[in-house]
Design an enzyme around this catalytic site. Sequence first.
Site, PDB file in Angstrom:
ATOM      1  CB  SER A   8      -0.890   0.019   1.247  1.00  0.00           C
ATOM      2  OG  SER A   8      -1.589   1.240   1.370  1.00  0.00           O
ATOM      3  CE1 TYR A  62      -4.186  -2.080   5.127  1.00  0.00           C
ATOM      4  CE2 TYR A  62      -3.579   0.165   4.530  1.00  0.00           C
ATOM      5  CZ  TYR A  62      -3.942  -1.120   4.160  1.00  0.00           C
ATOM      6  OH  TYR A  62      -4.045  -1.447   2.822  1.00  0.00           O
TER       7      TYR A  62
END
Length: 265
Positions: free
Chosen positions: A145, A158
């Site tokens: 990501s 995250y």
Amino acid sequence: MTNHRLHNKTIVITGASGGLGEQIAYKCAKNGANLVLLARNIEKLKVMKRNIVEKYSVRCSIQFLDVSSHEQIPGVFQNIREEVGNIDVLVNNAGYGVFEEAHSASMTDIKGMFDVNVVGLMACTKEVLTSMRTNKSGHIINIASQAGKMATPKSSVYAATKFAVIGYSNSIRMELSPYNVFVTTVNPGPIATNFFHVADKSGTYAKSVEKFMLDPEKLAKNIVDSMLTKRREINAPGWMNVGSIFYTLFPRTVERLGRKAFFKK
């Protein structure tokens, strides 16, 4: 454009039952690859298998896998080897996020994200490393990501998992280079999938970035076109990757100027 390298190759995809994983599966089949689809939603996988076999006439195998149940992973990959033989490409797509400020994050969510996004990914990768090294061929694609390049408020856990994925990928890329095995990290910004149904229950972040969200089908095509090549990273969108590079060079400036915008999610 057809990726002729994929014809008759075997592609294993985790988290294949929806979103980006589903789009990657269909694009691989369109390019003549045989598929092994892994996910928790076995009913969705059955539908995908039927559609893929009927439309593309390739082999498609499905198995239940919850990548957070690490003890299941060796047995699942042993079944794959017995059923289809050599694995040419592993796509570690399974993952999820929960956006909370650090003081509010529950230990259940913290452990859950690391179990799936990091340890599960590593456990699946470990199952293909020996054979790919022996065969001197293969490709491991890890869905990371942009959060793994530039952390922002409310994504501490995250982002930490995706930083770990990028670090792990960078290390094994060097380890595997002498064996002609490729490692690619995919670093997308927000994608128009069900990801935010879990990550952002308030809907605030999804709404604020709606016009910037990536099309999962287009991203999947980019990933599939890059399979069995030496491409190091796939970064999307380009402007967000420029932002992460700028952050690396001038972190204090970005944190000061962007703090208000970052808190919108």
